[in-house]
Write a protein that holds these residues in place. Structure first.
Motif, PDB file in Angstrom:
ATOM      1  N   VAL A 144       0.984  -1.475  -0.093  1.00 34.16           N
ATOM      2  CA  VAL A 144       0.042  -0.043  -0.173  1.00 34.16           C
ATOM      3  C   VAL A 144       0.742   1.267   0.130  1.00 34.16           C
ATOM      4  N   ALA A 145       2.108   1.114   0.827  1.00 40.81           N
ATOM      5  CA  ALA A 145       2.370   2.590   0.626  1.00 40.81           C
ATOM      6  C   ALA A 145       3.177   2.792  -0.475  1.00 40.81           C
ATOM      7  N   TRP A 146       4.262   1.469  -0.665  1.00 42.85           N
ATOM      8  CA  TRP A 146       4.697   1.540  -2.535  1.00 42.85           C
ATOM      9  C   TRP A 146       3.243   2.497  -3.467  1.00 42.85           C
ATOM     10  N   PHE A 254      -5.081  -6.667  -6.396  1.00 40.63           N
ATOM     11  CA  PHE A 254      -6.266  -5.259  -6.319  1.00 40.63           C
ATOM     12  C   PHE A 254      -6.336  -4.267  -5.617  1.00 40.63           C
ATOM     13  N   ALA A 255      -4.913  -4.476  -4.677  1.00 39.35           N
ATOM     14  CA  ALA A 255      -4.633  -2.696  -4.060  1.00 39.35           C
ATOM     15  C   ALA A 255      -3.890  -1.856  -5.028  1.00 39.35           C
ATOM     16  N   GLN A 256      -3.422  -2.437  -6.160  1.00 46.30           N
ATOM     17  CA  GLN A 256      -2.547  -1.598  -6.761  1.00 46.30           C
ATOM     18  C   GLN A 256      -4.198  -0.912  -7.780  1.00 46.30           C
ATOM     19  N   ILE A 257      -5.260  -1.508  -8.330  1.00 41.36           N
ATOM     20  CA  ILE A 257      -5.433  -0.974  -8.895  1.00 41.36           C
ATOM     21  C   ILE A 257      -6.428  -0.138  -8.433  1.00 41.36           C
ATOM     22  N   ALA A 258      -7.326  -0.436  -5.957  1.00 46.04           N
ATOM     23  CA  ALA A 258      -8.317   0.120  -5.530  1.00 46.04           C
ATOM     24  C   ALA A 258      -6.967   1.725  -5.449  1.00 46.04           C
ATOM     25  N   VAL A 259      -5.560   1.581  -5.004  1.00 49.45           N
ATOM     26  CA  VAL A 259      -5.591   2.770  -4.717  1.00 49.45           C
ATOM     27  C   VAL A 259      -4.890   4.272  -6.022  1.00 49.45           C
ATOM     28  N   LEU A 260      -4.540   3.417  -7.084  1.00 50.61           N
ATOM     29  CA  LEU A 260      -4.080   4.212  -8.165  1.00 50.61           C
ATOM     30  C   LEU A 260      -5.189   4.473  -9.304  1.00 50.61           C
ATOM     31  N   THR A 261      -6.213   3.710  -9.283  1.00 49.35           N
ATOM     32  CA  THR A 261      -7.362   4.110 -10.609  1.00 49.35           C
ATOM     33  C   THR A 261      -8.433   3.751 -10.265  1.00 49.35           C
ATOM     34  N   GLN A 262      -9.049   2.871  -9.484  1.00 51.38           N
ATOM     35  CA  GLN A 262     -10.224   2.364  -8.629  1.00 51.38           C
ATOM     36  C   GLN A 262     -11.405   1.684  -9.830  1.00 51.38           C
ATOM     37  N   GLY A 263     -10.320   0.790 -11.042  1.00 52.17           N
ATOM     38  CA  GLY A 263     -11.339   0.685 -12.109  1.00 52.17           C
ATOM     39  C   GLY A 263     -10.829   1.919 -13.329  1.00 52.17           C
ATOM     40  N   GLY A 264     -10.745   3.192 -13.060  1.00 53.29           N
ATOM     41  CA  GLY A 264     -11.134   3.613 -14.043  1.00 53.29           C
ATOM     42  C   GLY A 264     -10.148   4.369 -14.939  1.00 53.29           C
TER      43      GLY A 264
END
Length: 319
Positions: A144-146, A254-264
Motif C-alpha cells: 500500500v505504501a509503495w 487488487f490494492a494497486q487498482i484500488a489505490v491508483l485508478t479505482q478501475g478507471g
C-alpha cells in the motif's frame, strides 16, 4: 522285516498358540508412536487447510447459489440465476479483457526484466551487491505504501511530469488516460516484484556449470548462442516456477487498482478481482460476487494446469 522310524500319522496338524504364561506383544509399539508423531506434525497444516481453504471454497459455492443482501437481511436460494447472470453481464467482457491485458503485460515485462537483471548481476563486476539490494528492496516494502507513493508520482502535476516538464516535455495524466492508465499500473507492479524473480533467476544462473560455457567457447559458440542453448534450457525449471507465480499473482491484483485508478477511467483498469469487490462490497450483490470468485478460481486453476502440462515440451529434463 521293515522297521518304521517316523511318525506315520496323516491327520491335520493342530495350530499351536502361544505358550501358556507368555505375554502378548504390547499394542503401543514404537511404530504406532512414530505414526502418531507424524500425524501430530501434519495436523496443524491439515486443520489450517481445511479451515482456511476447503471450507471457504465450499461456502463460496453455497453463497453463489443464493442472493444475499446484507442491508435488507435477506438470504434467498436462487439456484443457477447468478451463473446465468454471467452471460447477461455487459461489463464482464471488458473486465476479462482488462484482466488479460494486465496479466500479459505483467508477465512479459516482469519475467523479461528480471531475467535481464539477473544475467547482468551474474557478471563478476564491482558493485553488484549494491544493485541486488536496490532492486530487491521494493519486494519488502509495504504494498500500500509503495502504491501510494507511485500514485503521487503519476499524478498530472506529480514528480514524473515535473521531470518531463524540466526537459520541455508535456507529460500526460498517467492515471486518467485511456491509453496510459493500464500501462502505469503494470509498471508500478513490475517494479514492485521484479526483485523477487530476479533473485530466483540469479540463483538458477549461478547453478549452471561453468565448464559448459568453456566448452562452448572452444567450439566457437557466440554469447547469444550460449544463452539460448545452455543458459535457457538449464534454468527452464526456474522460468516455469516464476511464470506460474507471476501469472497467479497477476490475476489476484487488487490494492494497486484500488489505490491508483479505482478501475478507471471507465472500466479500462477494472480487473476481475476489483470487479468482484465492487459487486460484493459496494453494490452488496454477495451472491454474484461469490459467482465471480468461482470464475476467478477456475481461470487460475486452468492456467496453472496448462502451464504445468506444457512443462514437458520446454522444461529441461521433463521431456
Amino acid at each position: 522285516m521293515t522297521v518304521s522310524t517316523g511318525d506315520t500319522r496323516t491327520g491335520p496338524v493342530a495350530k499351536t498358540g502361544p505358550a501358556p504364561g507368555r505375554a502378548r506383544p504390547p499394542w503401543w509399539t514404537s511404530r504406532r508412536r512414530d505414526q502418531l508423531a507424524g500425524y501430530l506434525f501434519v495436523a496443524p497444516q491439515l486443520v489450517g487447510s481445511i479451515v482456511f481453504v476447503v471450507l471457504p471454497l465450499v461456502l463460496v459455492v453455497w453463497y453463489s447459489l443464493h442472493e444475499w443482501n446484507v442491508l435488507a437481511g435477506t438470504f434467498n436460494f436462487v439456484g443457477g440465476d447468478n451463473y446465468a447472470q454471467l452471460a447477461e453481464d455487459t461489463n464482464l467482457g471488458g473486465v476479462l479483457k482488462a484482466t488479460g491485458l494486465f496479466s500479459v503485460g505483467l508477465v512479459v515485462f516482469n519475467l523479461g526484466l528480471a531475467l535481464l537483471l539477473a544475467v547482468l548481476l551474474n557478471q563478476k563486476l564491482r558493485g553488484t551487491i549494491v544493485f541486488r539490494t536496490l532492486f530487491f528492496s521494493p519486494v519488502v516494502v509495504s504494498l500500500v505504501a509503495w502504491t501510494i507513493v507511485w500514485g503521487f508520482l503519476l499524478q498530472d502535476n506529480g514528480g514524473i511530469n515535473g521531470l518531463l516538464d524540466s526537459i520541455g516535455v508535456d507529460g500526460p495524466n498517467w492515471l486518467r488516460g485511456e491509453g496510459t492508465a493500464m500501462l502505469s499500473v503494470v509498471v508500478v507492479q513490475v517494479f514492485k516484484n521484479v526483485g523477487l524473480n530476479m533473485v530466483l533467476f540469479l540463483a538458477a544462473l549461478q547453478g549452471v556449470p561453468g565448464e559448459l560455457y568453456e566448452a562452448a567457447e572452444v567450439d566457437g559458440a557466440s554469447r547469444m548462442r550460449q544463452f539460448w542453448r545452455i543458459t535457457v534450457p538449464l534454468i527452464s525449471p526456474t522460468i516455469m516456477l516464476t511464470s506460474i507465480i507471476t501469472v497467479v499473482g497477476s490475476l489476484q491484483v487488487f490494492a494497486q487498482i484500488a489505490v491508483l485508478t479505482q478501475g478507471g477511467p471507465g472500466t479500462s483498469t477494472t480487473v476481475l478481482v476489483y470487479y468482484l469487490y465492487q459487486q460484493a462490497f459496494q453494490f452488496h450483490h454477495f451472491g454474484y460476487g461469490a459467482t465471480l470468485s468461482i470464475v476467478l478460481f477456475a481461470i487460475v486453476l486452468a492456467l496453472t494446469v496448462l502451464q504445468w502440462q506444457m512443462r514437458k515440451k520446454w522444461v529441461f529434463h521433463e521431456s
